[in-house]
Design a protein around this motif. Structure first.
Motif, mmCIF file in Angstrom:
data_model
loop_
_atom_site.group_PDB
_atom_site.id
_atom_site.type_symbol
_atom_site.label_atom_id
_atom_site.label_comp_id
_atom_site.label_asym_id
_atom_site.label_seq_id
_atom_site.Cartn_x
_atom_site.Cartn_y
_atom_site.Cartn_z
ATOM 1 N N MET A 185 136.347 15.732 11.085
ATOM 2 C CA MET A 185 135.017 15.093 10.574
ATOM 3 C C MET A 185 135.014 14.416 9.213
ATOM 4 O O MET A 185 135.361 15.544 8.336
ATOM 5 N N ALA A 186 135.013 13.361 8.800
ATOM 6 C CA ALA A 186 134.969 12.930 7.368
ATOM 7 C C ALA A 186 133.796 13.522 6.681
ATOM 8 O O ALA A 186 132.807 13.465 7.167
ATOM 9 N N ARG A 187 134.189 14.111 5.368
ATOM 10 C CA ARG A 187 133.086 14.570 4.587
ATOM 11 C C ARG A 187 132.417 13.404 3.966
ATOM 12 O O ARG A 187 132.947 12.402 3.397
ATOM 13 N N ARG A 188 131.111 13.285 3.941
ATOM 14 C CA ARG A 188 130.297 12.368 3.512
ATOM 15 C C ARG A 188 130.161 12.465 2.153
ATOM 16 O O ARG A 188 130.217 13.489 1.365
ATOM 17 N N LYS A 189 130.376 11.293 1.331
ATOM 18 C CA LYS A 189 130.505 11.395 -0.221
ATOM 19 C C LYS A 189 128.968 11.331 -0.563
ATOM 20 O O LYS A 189 127.978 10.594 -0.109
ATOM 21 N N LEU A 190 128.660 12.478 -1.774
ATOM 22 C CA LEU A 190 127.438 12.690 -2.199
ATOM 23 C C LEU A 190 127.109 11.312 -3.100
ATOM 24 O O LEU A 190 128.007 11.301 -3.923
ATOM 25 N N SER A 191 126.059 10.687 -2.722
ATOM 26 C CA SER A 191 125.655 9.470 -3.680
ATOM 27 C C SER A 191 124.283 9.820 -4.119
ATOM 28 O O SER A 191 123.740 10.843 -3.867
ATOM 29 N N HIS A 192 123.506 8.967 -4.644
ATOM 30 C CA HIS A 192 122.117 9.192 -5.003
ATOM 31 C C HIS A 192 121.284 9.505 -3.909
ATOM 32 O O HIS A 192 121.047 8.407 -3.089
ATOM 33 N N GLU A 193 121.137 10.772 -3.504
ATOM 34 C CA GLU A 193 120.182 11.173 -2.321
ATOM 35 C C GLU A 193 118.906 11.605 -2.788
ATOM 36 O O GLU A 193 118.544 12.704 -2.414
ATOM 37 N N GLY A 194 118.135 10.757 -3.455
ATOM 38 C CA GLY A 194 116.864 10.998 -3.624
ATOM 39 C C GLY A 194 116.854 11.453 -5.360
ATOM 40 O O GLY A 194 117.804 11.212 -6.216
ATOM 41 N N THR A 195 115.627 11.657 -5.919
ATOM 42 C CA THR A 195 115.304 12.270 -7.205
ATOM 43 C C THR A 195 114.453 13.329 -7.425
ATOM 44 O O THR A 195 113.500 13.464 -6.827
ATOM 45 N N LEU A 196 114.841 13.960 -8.579
ATOM 46 C CA LEU A 196 114.202 14.929 -8.956
ATOM 47 C C LEU A 196 113.569 14.519 -10.350
ATOM 48 O O LEU A 196 114.315 14.140 -11.443
ATOM 49 N N VAL A 197 112.319 14.799 -10.624
ATOM 50 C CA VAL A 197 111.422 14.143 -11.569
ATOM 51 C C VAL A 197 110.898 15.626 -12.300
ATOM 52 O O VAL A 197 110.465 16.334 -11.781
ATOM 53 N N LEU A 198 111.084 15.484 -13.591
ATOM 54 C CA LEU A 198 110.670 16.748 -14.476
ATOM 55 C C LEU A 198 109.608 16.390 -15.038
ATOM 56 O O LEU A 198 109.518 15.093 -15.904
ATOM 57 N N ASP A 199 108.470 16.910 -15.193
ATOM 58 C CA ASP A 199 107.255 16.680 -16.118
ATOM 59 C C ASP A 199 107.543 17.403 -17.303
ATOM 60 O O ASP A 199 108.556 18.242 -17.643
ATOM 61 N N SER A 200 106.591 17.515 -18.170
ATOM 62 C CA SER A 200 106.673 18.303 -19.503
ATOM 63 C C SER A 200 107.186 19.701 -19.332
ATOM 64 O O SER A 200 108.020 20.049 -19.946
ATOM 65 N N GLU A 201 106.519 20.504 -18.329
ATOM 66 C CA GLU A 201 106.638 21.941 -18.264
ATOM 67 C C GLU A 201 108.237 21.863 -17.525
ATOM 68 O O GLU A 201 108.818 22.837 -18.004
ATOM 69 N N ARG B 267 122.935 18.529 -4.422
ATOM 70 C CA ARG B 267 122.528 17.745 -3.231
ATOM 71 C C ARG B 267 122.698 16.200 -3.581
ATOM 72 O O ARG B 267 122.171 15.232 -2.527
ATOM 73 N N GLY B 268 123.090 15.948 -4.571
ATOM 74 C CA GLY B 268 123.275 14.251 -5.051
ATOM 75 C C GLY B 268 121.887 13.701 -5.544
ATOM 76 O O GLY B 268 121.940 12.563 -5.519
ATOM 77 N N MET B 269 120.949 14.381 -6.148
ATOM 78 C CA MET B 269 119.737 13.929 -6.445
ATOM 79 C C MET B 269 120.166 13.595 -7.808
ATOM 80 O O MET B 269 120.880 14.374 -8.717
ATOM 81 N N GLU B 270 119.323 12.414 -8.398
ATOM 82 C CA GLU B 270 119.438 12.004 -9.756
ATOM 83 C C GLU B 270 118.256 12.928 -10.506
ATOM 84 O O GLU B 270 117.198 12.759 -9.983
#
Length: 137
Positions: free
Chosen positions: A1-17, A39-42
């Protein structure tokens, strides 16, 4: 089974803290961000978050290095209008919640799933509803 390339898989947003914890090399915040990247998140912050998180004792070199690994999203007229509309919809006042509203608008516009590291779970719940998964830091 081919390994899936990690691409942009969602987003992690940081607030001030979230940014402050990353700047101080907080072990739990660093681990959460490393896992998101694995996990490929931006990892994203609102430009206003930089203003809110920085203080006189902030290590400028560390700040520059940390910011180089994040996507900093500018807040222009369109985002300001959307944040104002969000404040009106939620009945919150801009004097207290302006930066939170801008961060929420940035989060709501990112590729899903969106996760936010925040110390303001109650306020961000009002602003983001269930469209952003909130993680307390």
């Amino acid at each position: 089974m081919a390994r899936r390339k990690l691409s942009h898989e969602g987003t992690l947003v940081l607030d001030s803290e979230g940014l402050s914890k990353l700047l101080s090399d907080d072990e739990s915040a660093v681990a959460l961000i490393a896992e998101a990247r694995r996990r490929g998140m931006e990892v994203v912050i609102c430009a206003l978050t930089v203003i809110e998180a920085v203080h006189a004792r902030t290590d400028k070199s560390r700040l520059g290095w940390v910011l180089s690994g994040l996507r900093v999203v500018a807040v222009g007229e369109e985002e300001a209008k959307a944040a104002s509309a969000l404040l009106m919809e939620t009945g919150l006042h801009g004097h207290k919640y302006a930066i939170d509203a801008a961060v929420a608008v940035i989060a709501l516009r990112q590729q899903r799933p969106v996760v936010m590291l925040t110390s303001d779970v109650d306020d961000m719940t009002k602003l983001c509803g269930d469209r952003v998964r909130l993680v307390a830091v």
